[in-house]
Motif scaffolding. Structure first.
Motif, mmCIF file in Angstrom:
data_model
loop_
_atom_site.group_PDB
_atom_site.id
_atom_site.type_symbol
_atom_site.label_atom_id
_atom_site.label_comp_id
_atom_site.label_asym_id
_atom_site.label_seq_id
_atom_site.Cartn_x
_atom_site.Cartn_y
_atom_site.Cartn_z
ATOM 1 N N ALA A 290 -41.061 50.416 34.252
ATOM 2 C CA ALA A 290 -42.216 50.638 33.391
ATOM 3 C C ALA A 290 -42.766 52.041 33.595
ATOM 4 N N PRO A 291 -43.341 52.638 32.557
ATOM 5 C CA PRO A 291 -43.969 53.955 32.726
ATOM 6 C C PRO A 291 -45.169 53.844 33.651
ATOM 7 N N ASN A 292 -45.400 54.867 34.449
ATOM 8 C CA ASN A 292 -46.563 54.840 35.338
ATOM 9 C C ASN A 292 -47.182 56.223 35.444
ATOM 10 N N GLY A 293 -48.276 56.315 36.186
ATOM 11 C CA GLY A 293 -48.992 57.577 36.300
ATOM 12 C C GLY A 293 -49.928 57.771 35.122
ATOM 13 N N ILE A 294 -50.055 59.023 34.664
ATOM 14 C CA ILE A 294 -50.915 59.336 33.520
ATOM 15 C C ILE A 294 -50.067 59.298 32.251
ATOM 16 N N LEU A 295 -50.425 58.414 31.332
ATOM 17 C CA LEU A 295 -49.629 58.175 30.133
ATOM 18 C C LEU A 295 -50.197 58.974 28.957
ATOM 19 N N GLY A 296 -49.314 59.639 28.217
ATOM 20 C CA GLY A 296 -49.741 60.489 27.114
ATOM 21 C C GLY A 296 -49.723 59.781 25.776
ATOM 22 N N PHE A 297 -50.821 59.889 25.050
ATOM 23 C CA PHE A 297 -50.947 59.246 23.741
ATOM 24 C C PHE A 297 -51.248 60.306 22.668
ATOM 25 N N PRO A 298 -50.207 60.858 22.039
ATOM 26 C CA PRO A 298 -50.422 61.856 20.991
ATOM 27 C C PRO A 298 -51.207 61.288 19.814
ATOM 28 N N VAL A 299 -51.848 62.188 19.073
ATOM 29 C CA VAL A 299 -52.571 61.794 17.872
ATOM 30 C C VAL A 299 -51.628 61.845 16.672
ATOM 31 N N ALA A 300 -52.175 61.523 15.512
ATOM 32 C CA ALA A 300 -51.455 61.716 14.249
ATOM 33 C C ALA A 300 -52.110 62.907 13.562
ATOM 34 N N PRO A 301 -51.614 64.134 13.799
ATOM 35 C CA PRO A 301 -52.256 65.320 13.215
ATOM 36 C C PRO A 301 -52.198 65.273 11.688
ATOM 37 N N LEU A 302 -53.300 65.636 11.059
ATOM 38 C CA LEU A 302 -53.373 65.636 9.597
ATOM 39 C C LEU A 302 -53.735 67.029 9.095
ATOM 40 N N THR A 303 -53.187 67.395 7.956
ATOM 41 C CA THR A 303 -53.569 68.653 7.329
ATOM 42 C C THR A 303 -54.965 68.512 6.733
ATOM 43 N N GLU A 304 -55.480 69.621 6.196
ATOM 44 C CA GLU A 304 -56.787 69.568 5.541
ATOM 45 C C GLU A 304 -56.769 68.616 4.355
ATOM 46 N N ALA A 305 -55.572 68.404 3.790
ATOM 47 C CA ALA A 305 -55.426 67.496 2.650
ATOM 48 C C ALA A 305 -55.189 66.052 3.090
ATOM 49 N N VAL B 66 -60.706 58.265 18.767
ATOM 50 C CA VAL B 66 -59.647 59.032 18.117
ATOM 51 C C VAL B 66 -60.139 60.419 17.721
ATOM 52 N N SER B 67 -61.237 60.476 16.975
ATOM 53 C CA SER B 67 -61.664 61.752 16.399
ATOM 54 C C SER B 67 -62.114 62.747 17.455
ATOM 55 N N LEU B 68 -62.654 62.282 18.582
ATOM 56 C CA LEU B 68 -63.075 63.209 19.632
ATOM 57 C C LEU B 68 -61.866 63.869 20.300
ATOM 58 N N ILE B 69 -60.744 63.155 20.324
ATOM 59 C CA ILE B 69 -59.513 63.746 20.866
ATOM 60 C C ILE B 69 -59.088 64.937 20.014
ATOM 61 N N VAL C 111 -59.342 73.673 22.235
ATOM 62 C CA VAL C 111 -58.467 74.406 23.172
ATOM 63 C C VAL C 111 -57.367 75.181 22.450
ATOM 64 N N GLY C 112 -57.362 75.144 21.126
ATOM 65 C CA GLY C 112 -56.445 75.984 20.383
ATOM 66 C C GLY C 112 -55.157 75.344 19.928
ATOM 67 N N LEU C 113 -55.039 74.043 20.030
ATOM 68 C CA LEU C 113 -53.838 73.378 19.534
ATOM 69 C C LEU C 113 -53.882 73.289 18.007
ATOM 70 N N PRO C 114 -52.717 73.274 17.358
ATOM 71 C CA PRO C 114 -52.681 73.301 15.890
ATOM 72 C C PRO C 114 -52.973 71.937 15.275
ATOM 73 N N VAL C 115 -54.242 71.571 15.261
ATOM 74 C CA VAL C 115 -54.636 70.286 14.704
ATOM 75 C C VAL C 115 -55.995 70.438 14.033
ATOM 76 N N THR C 116 -56.191 69.775 12.906
ATOM 77 C CA THR C 116 -57.508 69.720 12.284
ATOM 78 C C THR C 116 -58.287 68.557 12.892
ATOM 79 N N THR C 117 -59.526 68.435 12.538
ATOM 80 C CA THR C 117 -60.325 67.300 13.005
ATOM 81 C C THR C 117 -60.282 66.138 12.016
ATOM 82 N N ASN C 118 -59.409 66.237 11.012
ATOM 83 C CA ASN C 118 -59.300 65.176 10.008
ATOM 84 C C ASN C 118 -58.794 63.875 10.624
ATOM 85 N N VAL C 119 -59.413 62.786 10.208
ATOM 86 C CA VAL C 119 -58.975 61.438 10.575
ATOM 87 C C VAL C 119 -58.971 60.598 9.304
#
Length: 309
Positions: A7-22, A257-260, A267-275
């Motif tokens: 099983a995975p252990n430690g700190i587990l990463g949960f990516p978002v679903a990045p959305l464009t402005e549209a 979700v949206s706060l992530i 921090v400069g990652l290529p993601v909008t705040t769209n949800v």
């Protein structure tokens, strides 16, 4: 069991679903999100789960997200998907996950229905036995298991983990006492760092980290301090970073979700705040508060740049 079901252990990463402005799914942004998590040393990737807005993506988008994650993680870290909601859709997602070569899936709660324990067992077991992939059950909302239900599910070799999002410490203690090393125990409480010290005392050595999408090195520093008994460092990070972010997160439902996404943009990652609805975006005031917390945190706990060639 016939196959390695570590099983995975430690700190587990949960990516978002990045959305464009549209509002269109941005697969390039997703690649950047996964690369960032891998570069920062997270031990596994969980794609299209709660943070990845599983509730709001089509199965076509789901497949695309999983394909990107498979390409990025192959041979590096375990890859798990999210499946859940409507049982028919969940089974389709499980098949897609198996077809594309993932390691397993996290089973999210069933759609709308508040089931009996029998119905809950039927829902979870049908998904677990539908493939040979490893499975993790998620104890939260309308999917709260009793000892008897979890014990029956443990008869499936595919079941490798239990993620708790309820926080009933009496039940948590009973589960870890009864089932011990049979499962990997994962803290899935909102902003898991808030409660991780308590969970560790009960045998939990893994957690899903929302803040790792934007300040993973600070989550790792905090986790190491907990494991090493460094109360000075853990108390400072808890008071200066974790609790302040958690207080913002509690201001509105959906900020899980949206706060992530807001933190990632800061921090400069290529993601909008769209949800996607029904989740609401972060309000400007809360965005500014989060930005101030992150900037102060990065000033005190800067990212260490490797000088290895």
């Amino acid at each position: 069991m016939g196959k390695n079901r570590q099983a995975p252990n430690g700190i587990l990463g949960f990516p978002v679903a990045p959305l464009t402005e549209a509002g269109v799914l941005d697969l390039n942004g997703l690649e950047a999100n996964i690369d960032f998590l891998l570069d920062r040393g997270l031990t596994s990737i969980f794609i299209a789960c709660g943070a990845g807005e599983l509730h709001a993506i089509s199965n076509e988008e789901y497949r695309s997200m999983v394909e990107v994650a498979v390409k990025k993680t192959k041979g590096k870290v375990p890859l798990y998907t999210g499946v859940g909601g409507n049982i028919t859709v969940a089974l389709e997602q499980a098949k897609i996950s198996e077809e594309l070569g993932t390691d397993g899936y996290l089973i999210l709660p069933p759609y709308l229905i508040d089931p009996s324990q029998e119905g809950l067992y039927n829902y979870l077991s049908e998904i677990i036995e539908s493939t040979d992939l490893s499975a993790i059950v998620y104890n939260r909302d309308n999917c709260v298991m009793t000892t008897e239900t979890l014990g029956k599910l443990c008869e499936y070799p595919q079941l490798v983990g239990f993620k708790d999002g309820v926080g009933n410490m009496e039940t948590v203690a009973e589960f870890t006492h009864l089932f011990g090393d049979r499962l990997e125990w994962i803290n899935g409480m909102p902003l898991a760092e808030v409660t991780m010290a308590s969970y560790m005392n009960l045998g939990y050595n893994s957690y899903s980290s929302a803040i790792s999408n934007y300040i993973p090195h600070i989550s790792a520093l905090y986790f190491e301090a907990l494991k090493n008994g460094d109360k000075k460092v853990s108390k400072e990070i808890y008071g200066e970073v974790i609790l302040p972010i958690h207080r913002i997160r509690k201001q509105k439902k959906g900020y899980a979700v949206s706060l992530i996404k807001a933190g990632m943009k800061i921090v400069g990652l290529p993601v909008t705040t769209n949800v996607r609805a029904p989740i609401a975006p972060v309000e400007e005031e809360h965005y500014a508060q989060l930005k101030e917390i992150i900037e102060k945190a990065l000033e005190k706990y800067p990212v260490k740049i490797s000088t290895t060639n």
